[in-house]
Design a protein around this motif. Structure first.
Motif, PDB file in Angstrom:
ATOM      1  N   PHE A 131     -42.093  43.251  26.673  1.00 44.17           N
ATOM      2  CA  PHE A 131     -41.871  43.280  28.113  1.00 44.17           C
ATOM      3  C   PHE A 131     -40.884  42.179  28.464  1.00 44.17           C
ATOM      4  O   PHE A 131     -41.060  41.034  28.065  1.00 44.17           O
ATOM      5  CB  PHE A 131     -43.181  43.083  28.890  1.00 44.17           C
ATOM      6  CG  PHE A 131     -43.006  43.244  30.365  1.00 44.17           C
ATOM      7  CD1 PHE A 131     -42.891  44.512  30.921  1.00 44.17           C
ATOM      8  CD2 PHE A 131     -42.922  42.146  31.194  1.00 44.17           C
ATOM      9  CE1 PHE A 131     -42.699  44.676  32.284  1.00 44.17           C
ATOM     10  CE2 PHE A 131     -42.735  42.295  32.561  1.00 44.17           C
ATOM     11  CZ  PHE A 131     -42.626  43.569  33.108  1.00 44.17           C
ATOM     12  N   GLU A 139     -46.854  43.816  40.186  1.00 48.67           N
ATOM     13  CA  GLU A 139     -45.635  43.391  39.524  1.00 48.67           C
ATOM     14  C   GLU A 139     -45.788  41.960  39.027  1.00 48.67           C
ATOM     15  O   GLU A 139     -46.319  41.107  39.739  1.00 48.67           O
ATOM     16  CB  GLU A 139     -44.480  43.498  40.512  1.00 48.67           C
ATOM     17  CG  GLU A 139     -43.135  43.308  39.891  1.00 48.67           C
ATOM     18  CD  GLU A 139     -42.026  43.630  40.873  1.00 48.67           C
ATOM     19  OE1 GLU A 139     -41.171  44.441  40.503  1.00 48.67           O
ATOM     20  OE2 GLU A 139     -42.017  43.075  41.981  1.00 48.67           O
ATOM     21  N   MET A 173     -37.885  49.459  30.547  1.00 48.91           N
ATOM     22  CA  MET A 173     -38.777  48.355  30.912  1.00 48.91           C
ATOM     23  C   MET A 173     -39.649  48.702  32.117  1.00 48.91           C
ATOM     24  O   MET A 173     -40.765  48.222  32.234  1.00 48.91           O
ATOM     25  CB  MET A 173     -37.990  47.078  31.212  1.00 48.91           C
ATOM     26  CG  MET A 173     -37.525  46.317  29.998  1.00 48.91           C
ATOM     27  SD  MET A 173     -38.888  45.718  28.965  1.00 48.91           S
ATOM     28  CE  MET A 173     -38.800  46.860  27.600  1.00 48.91           C
ATOM     29  N   GLN A 174     -39.172  49.544  33.004  1.00 49.96           N
ATOM     30  CA  GLN A 174     -39.930  49.905  34.197  1.00 49.96           C
ATOM     31  C   GLN A 174     -41.159  50.754  33.866  1.00 49.96           C
ATOM     32  O   GLN A 174     -42.076  50.849  34.674  1.00 49.96           O
ATOM     33  CB  GLN A 174     -39.016  50.613  35.206  1.00 49.96           C
ATOM     34  CG  GLN A 174     -38.004  49.643  35.787  1.00 49.96           C
ATOM     35  CD  GLN A 174     -36.942  50.301  36.649  1.00 49.96           C
ATOM     36  OE1 GLN A 174     -36.825  51.515  36.711  1.00 49.96           O
ATOM     37  NE2 GLN A 174     -36.153  49.480  37.322  1.00 49.96           N
ATOM     38  N   PRO A 227     -39.321  41.215  36.851  1.00 54.43           N
ATOM     39  CA  PRO A 227     -38.846  42.400  36.139  1.00 54.43           C
ATOM     40  C   PRO A 227     -37.361  42.646  36.401  1.00 54.43           C
ATOM     41  O   PRO A 227     -36.849  42.362  37.498  1.00 54.43           O
ATOM     42  CB  PRO A 227     -39.698  43.529  36.711  1.00 54.43           C
ATOM     43  CG  PRO A 227     -40.940  42.849  37.192  1.00 54.43           C
ATOM     44  CD  PRO A 227     -40.479  41.502  37.691  1.00 54.43           C
ATOM     45  N   LEU A 248     -38.577  39.936  31.218  1.00 54.98           N
ATOM     46  CA  LEU A 248     -38.476  39.395  32.573  1.00 54.98           C
ATOM     47  C   LEU A 248     -37.108  38.743  32.739  1.00 54.98           C
ATOM     48  O   LEU A 248     -36.694  37.939  31.890  1.00 54.98           O
ATOM     49  CB  LEU A 248     -39.549  38.331  32.826  1.00 54.98           C
ATOM     50  CG  LEU A 248     -40.984  38.813  32.917  1.00 54.98           C
ATOM     51  CD1 LEU A 248     -41.944  37.633  32.810  1.00 54.98           C
ATOM     52  CD2 LEU A 248     -41.212  39.569  34.220  1.00 54.98           C
ATOM     53  N   PRO A 293     -46.847  45.003  31.763  1.00 53.75           N
ATOM     54  CA  PRO A 293     -46.911  43.665  31.161  1.00 53.75           C
ATOM     55  C   PRO A 293     -48.237  43.465  30.423  1.00 53.75           C
ATOM     56  O   PRO A 293     -49.301  43.758  30.954  1.00 53.75           O
ATOM     57  CB  PRO A 293     -46.823  42.724  32.370  1.00 53.75           C
ATOM     58  CG  PRO A 293     -46.222  43.528  33.463  1.00 53.75           C
ATOM     59  CD  PRO A 293     -46.632  44.959  33.213  1.00 53.75           C
TER      60      PRO A 293
END
Length: 188
Positions: A70, A6, A58-59, A18, A72, A63
């Motif tokens: 992507f 992650e 997004m999951q 994330p 954050l 990245p």
């Protein structure tokens, strides 16, 4: 197959991490602010259902995946509150160039959080992902955005008058860039 680690970045006051399901209400709220949405690619109001779909999408993004944005979240270290987000994508036609974007909740403007987050994101892109160049664009009417980019060290590379049909009118654009050697000269 091993799971992708992650992506979590830290600054003095922020954790860039994330987005999570628990962020839906706050994410929806700041994206629903008309003054925030005005210069962004979505319309206000931005529902919690839209936020949920976006966070789920997004999951599934890795990245640094070429051509994929992507996102954050920007979490305050002091209390865990989500105050905005930053995003990046590595360009398909130039894999050593990344484009960035940022959104910050109105209540946290003018406190240096945006510059802090963008500085860390650019550091990650140049130092960790070895980007040669990082670019960004904004509406010339979005004074806070271009002042932030300039404060962080970006150089204005272009002004494009009425170049983009956006939300029912012809919008102009400022384009900014910074090279890895320029970044390292200012930040190392």
């Amino acid at each position: 197959m091993s799971e992708q680690p992650e992506l979590i970045l830290e600054t003095a006051r922020l954790i860039l991490r994330p987005l999570e399901r628990k962020d839906m209400a706050i994410f929806s709220a700041y994206r629903s602010d008309p003054s925030i949405a005005r210069h962004q690619g979505w319309e206000a109001p931005y529902s919690e259902e839209q936020a949920e779909r976006f966070i789920e999408e997004m999951q599934s993004v890795t990245p640094g995946e070429v051509g994929q944005w992507f996102q954050l979240g920007l979490e305050l270290k002091v209390n865990g509150l989500l105050i905005g987000d930053v995003a990046f994508q590595i360009l398909k036609n130039n894999r050593r160039t990344a484009e960035i974007g940022m959104t910050l909740s109105q209540a946290f403007h003018g406190q240096g959080f945006g510059a802090e987050a963008v500085t860390e994101l650019v550091r990650y892109l140049i130092d960790d992902l070895e980007m040669h160049r990082v670019i960004a664009n904004c509406d010339p009417e979005n004074h806070a955005a271009y002042h932030l980019l300039e404060k962080v060290g970006f150089r204005r590379e272009g002004y494009f008058a009425e170049s983009l049909w956006f939300k029912g009118y012809w919008a102009s654009e400022y384009w900014y860039g910074i090279l890895d050697r320029e970044w390292k000269g200012k930040h190392q």
